[in-house]
Design an enzyme around this catalytic site. Structure first.
Site, PDB file in Angstrom:
ATOM      1  N   GLU A  34       5.210   3.866   9.094  1.00  0.00           N
ATOM      2  CA  GLU A  34       6.231   2.854   8.813  1.00  0.00           C
ATOM      3  C   GLU A  34       6.191   2.428   7.349  1.00  0.00           C
ATOM      4  OE1 GLU A  34       6.408  -0.119  12.437  1.00  0.00           O
ATOM      5  OE2 GLU A  34       4.329   0.454  12.034  1.00  0.00           O
ATOM      6  N   LEU A  81      -2.768  -4.743  -7.501  1.00  0.00           N
ATOM      7  CA  LEU A  81      -3.695  -3.656  -7.803  1.00  0.00           C
ATOM      8  C   LEU A  81      -4.994  -4.196  -8.384  1.00  0.00           C
ATOM      9  CD1 LEU A  81      -4.183  -0.591  -7.983  1.00  0.00           C
ATOM     10  CD2 LEU A  81      -3.206  -0.661 -10.275  1.00  0.00           C
ATOM     11  N   GLU A  82      -4.886  -5.108  -9.362  1.00  0.00           N
ATOM     12  CA  GLU A  82      -6.087  -5.688  -9.974  1.00  0.00           C
ATOM     13  C   GLU A  82      -6.882  -6.497  -8.949  1.00  0.00           C
ATOM     14  OE1 GLU A  82      -4.184  -3.967 -13.040  1.00  0.00           O
ATOM     15  OE2 GLU A  82      -3.204  -5.589 -12.008  1.00  0.00           O
ATOM     16  N   TYR A  85       7.772  -5.641  12.573  1.00  0.00           N
ATOM     17  CA  TYR A  85       7.105  -4.355  12.758  1.00  0.00           C
ATOM     18  C   TYR A  85       6.009  -4.392  13.825  1.00  0.00           C
ATOM     19  CZ  TYR A  85       4.017  -6.901   9.578  1.00  0.00           C
ATOM     20  OH  TYR A  85       3.246  -7.867   8.997  1.00  0.00           O
ATOM     21  N   LYS A 124      -0.375   3.969  11.882  1.00  0.00           N
ATOM     22  CA  LYS A 124      -1.017   3.393  13.066  1.00  0.00           C
ATOM     23  C   LYS A 124      -1.197   4.477  14.125  1.00  0.00           C
ATOM     24  CE  LYS A 124       1.278  -1.076  12.379  1.00  0.00           C
ATOM     25  NZ  LYS A 124       2.444  -1.884  12.774  1.00  0.00           N
ATOM     26  N   LYS A 167       5.771  -0.169   4.412  1.00  0.00           N
ATOM     27  CA  LYS A 167       4.986  -1.389   4.210  1.00  0.00           C
ATOM     28  C   LYS A 167       5.781  -2.315   3.289  1.00  0.00           C
ATOM     29  CE  LYS A 167       0.510  -3.166   2.709  1.00  0.00           C
ATOM     30  NZ  LYS A 167       1.079  -4.194   1.830  1.00  0.00           N
ATOM     31  N   LYS A 206      -1.099   2.683  -0.290  1.00  0.00           N
ATOM     32  CA  LYS A 206      -0.378   1.976  -1.352  1.00  0.00           C
ATOM     33  C   LYS A 206       0.199   2.973  -2.355  1.00  0.00           C
ATOM     34  CE  LYS A 206      -0.816  -2.545  -1.066  1.00  0.00           C
ATOM     35  NZ  LYS A 206      -1.592  -3.197  -1.995  1.00  0.00           N
ATOM     36  N   CYS A 235      17.334  -4.420 -40.453  1.00  0.00           N
ATOM     37  CA  CYS A 235      17.013  -4.084 -41.831  1.00  0.00           C
ATOM     38  C   CYS A 235      18.282  -3.503 -42.455  1.00  0.00           C
ATOM     39  CB  CYS A 235      15.882  -3.057 -41.892  1.00  0.00           C
ATOM     40  SG  CYS A 235      15.578  -2.437 -43.565  1.00  0.00           S
ATOM     41  N   CYS A 241       9.988  -1.324 -44.945  1.00  0.00           N
ATOM     42  CA  CYS A 241      10.343  -1.265 -46.369  1.00  0.00           C
ATOM     43  C   CYS A 241      10.316  -2.626 -47.054  1.00  0.00           C
ATOM     44  CB  CYS A 241      11.718  -0.625 -46.544  1.00  0.00           C
ATOM     45  SG  CYS A 241      13.079  -1.647 -45.883  1.00  0.00           S
ATOM     46  N   CYS A 300      15.814   2.886 -45.633  1.00  0.00           N
ATOM     47  CA  CYS A 300      14.568   2.478 -44.979  1.00  0.00           C
ATOM     48  C   CYS A 300      13.960   3.668 -44.227  1.00  0.00           C
ATOM     49  CB  CYS A 300      14.834   1.333 -44.005  1.00  0.00           C
ATOM     50  SG  CYS A 300      13.372   0.866 -43.031  1.00  0.00           S
ATOM     51  N   ARG A 340       1.049 -16.308   7.920  1.00  0.00           N
ATOM     52  CA  ARG A 340      -0.259 -15.720   8.179  1.00  0.00           C
ATOM     53  C   ARG A 340      -1.390 -16.711   7.894  1.00  0.00           C
ATOM     54  NH1 ARG A 340      -2.334 -10.487   7.850  1.00  0.00           N
ATOM     55  NH2 ARG A 340      -0.589  -9.680   6.638  1.00  0.00           N
ATOM     56  N   LEU A 358      -4.618  -5.161   6.689  1.00  0.00           N
ATOM     57  CA  LEU A 358      -4.927  -3.743   6.817  1.00  0.00           C
ATOM     58  C   LEU A 358      -5.813  -3.273   5.671  1.00  0.00           C
ATOM     59  CD1 LEU A 358      -1.415  -2.323   7.784  1.00  0.00           C
ATOM     60  CD2 LEU A 358      -3.313  -2.835   9.307  1.00  0.00           C
ATOM     61  N   ASP A 415       6.746  -5.551   1.048  1.00  0.00           N
ATOM     62  CA  ASP A 415       5.991  -6.428   0.154  1.00  0.00           C
ATOM     63  C   ASP A 415       6.641  -7.808   0.177  1.00  0.00           C
ATOM     64  OD1 ASP A 415       4.072  -7.201  -1.597  1.00  0.00           O
ATOM     65  OD2 ASP A 415       4.992  -6.316  -3.366  1.00  0.00           O
ATOM     66  N   CYS A 466      11.608  -6.603 -43.355  1.00  0.00           N
ATOM     67  CA  CYS A 466      11.432  -5.348 -42.618  1.00  0.00           C
ATOM     68  C   CYS A 466       9.963  -4.921 -42.675  1.00  0.00           C
ATOM     69  CB  CYS A 466      12.318  -4.259 -43.221  1.00  0.00           C
ATOM     70  SG  CYS A 466      12.027  -2.627 -42.510  1.00  0.00           S
TER      71      CYS A 466
END
Length: 670
Positions: A112, A30-31, A221, A285, A114, A309, A421, A406, A426, A135, A81, A116, A403
Site C-alpha cells: 500500500e 530522514l535526519e 488503511y 503487510k 504510505k 521509505k 549587472c 566585475c 562582465c 495517535r 512501523l 505522509d 557585481c
C-alpha cells in the site's frame, strides 16, 4: 558515552515534543530517523544507559501535557512501523517472516501507499461516527472529533449499521497546500515546511471552521480486529472499507515475493509524482490476518509489517555561506552553500535562494538550519529556516551593491525584485551566455558542459559564442588537458560541427535574446523566415506576431540594435549556422484537424520526442502552450506526469488524454 547518549536522547525528545506541540518539524524525517537509529544502536551496545521512556521504545509524542484537547486512551495501541530505506531491507523482512512461519508455504503480501500525514483513529457505533482520536503516544491520543466532522471526505454515517474502529491518515492535498502557503506569504505569516505539518497544524486548531476552509482530506488503511467481520486478509478488509463508503487510496496490491514487491515499489516511486497528496513510501503487510498474532509485535512495531521509505524529498542541513551568481542576462541571484546532504538520491551542496526579497521574507541567515527540497524534482531550493535552533551566531545576509564578478554597481529596474549587472562585458554574463548557447534547449552540443565552458574561458580559447566554432584550432592543446584526451576532443569537435545543422528557431533561441525561449523563438522563426528580415522588424511589426508581447518585442528590437550582437550573428553566419527557416509542406486545411485547439503534454512519452509531438500538433493546425490554463484544450499525459496533470484536473475544463489516445486521433499506429 553516557553523556553523549543522554544528549542525543534529549535532542530527539525536543524534536518530537516540538512537532506534537507546535505541529512543525525542526528537522526532516530522514535526519530524525537517522538519529533515532543511532540512539537505538547505542542503547543496544550500552544497555546500562537505556531509559524506560526512551523514544526507541515509545510511539509518537513523548508528552501530551500541553494538549488543548481531551486525552483519550486507545482501545488497542497505535503502533508505528519499522522503517527501511533499501531493497535489501525488504528481502530481509520477507526472510524473517518465513523463518517465523516455517509451516506457511504460500505467503502473500499486501502493498500500500504510505501517506505522509497525521495518523487518526475513528470509531463508529451502529454506522455512526462517535469519536476521532489522534495517535498521540500510541497509547493515549487527543479527541479531535469536532474537527474531524469538518472533513467532507470522512463519512459521518456508514452505508451499513456496523460498529468498528478504523485507522488512517489526515492529509492536506498538494494543491491546497500551495494555496495555503501562498496566502500565508501574502499575509506575512510563516509558511509550512511541508503538507504534513500543515495538515497537523490545521487539524489541531481550536476553531473547527478552519479545517473546512483549508480543505483537509483523509484516507483509511486499517480495520481494527478485521477478523471479527469474517475477513481473512488485509486486502479484503480494504475492499470492505470501500464498500462501506470509507475512502481508501485504492492501492492495495497482493504480491508473492520480494522481487514482485521491489518492482511495484519502483513503479510507485515514479507514479507518486502524479498524486495530489504526499506519499513518502510504501507499506508491506503480511496479507493473512490470522498470521499477525503468530508474528506478534515488538514494543513499538508489528513484526508482520514494514515501511519502505522513498528517497527524501525534503531534508534539513545548515547554510555555510551565500554565493551571488551572475547569469547571461546580468541577473544576480543568491545561492546557498550548504553542509553536504543527500536529497532525492543525490548529494547536494548548493541550493537556490531565488532573490534577496525571498531571503528577507523567509528570514534566512548564514548559519541557519534550513529545510531544502528539489523544485520540480530538479533544482534544490531552500524552503524555510528553523529559527528555533538559532544560537545567536547566525549572520544576516546582505544584498550586494556591486557585481560579485566585475565590481560594477548593480541596477534594479523599477518594480522588479531582481538586481542586475549592467556591464555588457562582465565575465559572469559571458560565461552564462556560453553555457546557455551550448545547452540542450539551444544548440544542444553534447559534452560541452559548464565545466568545459569555464575551462575554455580560463585558458582564453573562447571569449564569445563565435569562438566555439574555432576551437578546432586548439585541438593539440585540448588533448593535453586533464580528463580530455584525443577521443573526448574528437567527440566534442564533432558535436560542435553537427550543431551547425540546427534549425533556425534553435539558433534564435541560443542567441539568448531576453524573454525569448524555445516557443517564442519558433514563433519568430515562422514569422520572419530569415534573420535579416527579423533584424529589420520594428517593435510594432514584432508585436503583430501572435504570442509576442510589448515587453518581448522591445527586448528583441533592442537586441538587434546592439553592434556587438550584430558582429556575433555575422560571425555565426560565416561558420555556416542556419539563419533561414526551412520551408515545410503544408497540409490541406481539411486535414488540419486541430485548428483552433491548444495542446500541452506532461511526463515521458514513448513514441515521440518533445519536439516531434509539438511538430505533429502544429502540422495538424494545433497550437502548443507552455503552461496549464483555462485556454488549454488538451493535456497529453505520459509516464511520470507531474504538477501539470494536477492543475489540469483541478480546472476540470481540460480534456486529459493518453499518448495512445492522441495517436489514435492523429491516425497513427502505436
Amino acid at each position: 558515552m553516557e553523556k553523549y547518549i543522554k544528549e542525543l536522547r534529549e535532542r530527539l525528545k525536543k524534536y518530537s515534543d516540538y512537532y506534537y506541540t507546535n505541529n512543525e518539524s525542526l528537522i526532516s524525517d530522514l535526519e530524525f530517523d537517522k538519529l533515532l537509529a543511532e540512539l537505538k544502536e547505542l542503547e543496544k551496545k550500552y544497555p546500562e544507559y537505556k531509559e524506560k521512556n526512551s523514544l526507541t521504545e515509545v510511539v509518537g509524542a513523548t508528552s501530551l501535557k500541553e494538549t488543548k484537547f481531551k486525552k483519550v486512551a486507545h482501545k488497542k495501541p497505535m503502533l508505528s512501523l519499522s522503517n527501511s530505506y533499501s531493497e535489501a531491507d525488504i528481502s530481509e523482512f520477507i526472510e524473517r517472516v518465513k523463518k517465523l512461519l516455517p509451516e506457511e508455504k504460500n505467503l502473500t503480501y499486501a502493498l500500500e501507499l504510505k501517506l505522509d500525514g497525521l495518523s487518526l483513529s475513528i470509531q463508529y457505533e451502529e454506522g455512526k461516527l462517535i469519536r476521532a482520536v489522534t495517535r498521540g503516544d500510541g497509547t493515549v491520543g487527543e479527541d479531535v472529533t469536532e474537527n474531524i466532522l469538518e472533513i467532507e471526505s470522512i463519512p459521518k454515517i456508514l452505508k451499513k449499521k456496523v460498529s468498528m474502529e478504523i485507522r488512517g491518515e489526515v492529509v492536506l492535498p498538494l494543491s491546497k497546500f500551495e494555496e495555503l502557503n501562498k496566502k500565508r506569504l501574502e499575509n506575512g505569516e510563516e509558511v509550512f515546511a511541508n503538507p504534513r505539518n500543515a495538515a497537523a497544524g490545521t487539524l489541531r486548531q481550536l476553531d473547527s471552521s478552519i479545517i473546512k476552509e483549508r480543505g483537509l482530506d483523509a484516507y483509511f488503511y486499517f480495520l481494527v480486529d478485521a477478523q471479527n467481520y469474517e475477513l481473512k486478509t488485509h486486502s479484503e478488509s480494504i475492499e470492505y472499507l470501500a464498500k462501506l463508503g470509507i475512502k481508501t487510496t485504492g492501492v492495495c496490491e497482493v504480491l508473492n515475493n520480494s522481487s514482485e514487491l521491489i518492482s511495484r515499489i519502483q513503479y510507485w516511486g515514479e507514479k507518486r509524482e502524479s498524486l495530489d497528496y504526499e506519499t513518502d513510501g510504501m507499506v508491506i503487510k503480511v496479507d493473512n490476518i490470522e498470521l499477525w498474532e503468530k508474528l506478534g509485535n515488538t514494543t513499538k512495531s508489528p513484526r508482520w509489517a514494514i515501511a519502505f521509505k522513498f528517497p527524501a524529498k525534503q531534508v534539513t542541513t545548515k547554510i555555510l555561506g551565500v554565493t551571488w551568481q551572475v547569469g547571461r542576462t546580468g541577473k544576480i541571484t543568491p545561492v546557498a552553500e550548504l553542509e553536504e546532504v543527500e536529497l532525492s538520491g543525490s548529494r547536494v551542496k548548493r541550493a537556490s535562494l531565488h532573490n534577496y526579497q525571498e531571503i528577507e521574507r523567509k528570514d534566512i541567515r548564514i548559519g541557519d538550519s534550513v529545510f531544502i527540497e528539489k523544485a520540480a524534482e530538479i533544482i534544490p531550493q531552500v524552503v524555510k529556516s528553523v529559527k528555533e535552533l538559532r544560537d545567536g551566531n547566525e549572520i544576516v545576509i546582505k544584498e550586494p551593491t556591486h557585481c560579485p564578478i566585475c565590481n560594477t554597481e548593480v541596477e534594479r529596474e523599477e518594480g522588479q525584485v531582481d538586481i542586475k549587472c549592467p556591464n555588457v562585458s562582465c565575465p559572469g554574463k559571458i560565461e552564462g551566455e556560453l553555457i546557455y548557447f551550448v545547452s540542450r534547449d539551444a544548440m544542444n552540443i553534447a559534452g560541452f558542459g559548464s565545466k568545459i565552458v569555464e575551462n575554455m574561458l580560463r585558458l582564453g580559447f573562447i571569449k564569445n559564442i563565435v569562438d566555439i566554432y574555432e576551437l578546432k584550432k586548439h585541438r593539440e592543446e585540448l588533448e593535453k588537458l586533464e580528463k580530455m584526451g584525443k577521443k573526448s576532443v574528437d567527440n566534442l569537435l564533432t558535436a560542435i560541427e553537427n550543431s551547425k545543422t540546427r534549425e533556425y528557431s534553435k539558433v534564435l533561441c541560443a542567441l539568448g535574446i531576453p524573454f525569448v525561449g524555445k516557443t517564442s523563438a519558433k514563433l519568430l522563426a515562422d514569422s520572419s523566415e530569415n534573420i535579416d528580415k527579423l533584424m529589420s522588424m520594428s517593435v510594432e511589426e514584432l508585436m503583430e506576431i501572435e504570442g509576442i508581447g510589448d515587453k518581448m518585442a522591445q527586448a528583441i528590437f533592442d537586441f538587434f540594435r546592439d553592434e556587438e550582437k550584430k558582429k556575433l550573428i555575422e560571425g555565426l553566419k560565416a561558420h555556416g549556422l542556419t539563419f533561414v527557416q526551412e520551408k515545410k509542406e503544408e497540409l490541406p486545411v481539411q486535414e488540419k484537424i486541430f485548428i483552433g485547439k491548444t495542446f500541452l503534454f506532461t511526463g515521458t512519452l514513448q513514441n515521440f520526442t518533445r519536439n516531434e509531438i509539438k511538430e505533429e500538433i502544429e502540422k495538424l493546425g494545433g497550437k502548443n502552450l507552455s503552461t496549464v490554463s483555462k485556454n488549454l484544450d488538451y493535456l497529453i499525459v505520459g509516464e511520470k506526469a507531474g504538477s501539470k496533470l494536477k492543475k489540469a484536473q483541478e480546472l476540470k475544463t481540460i480534456k486529459i488524454i493518453s499518448e495512445e489516445e492522441f495517436m489514435k486521433i492523429c491516425g497513427k499506429k502505436n
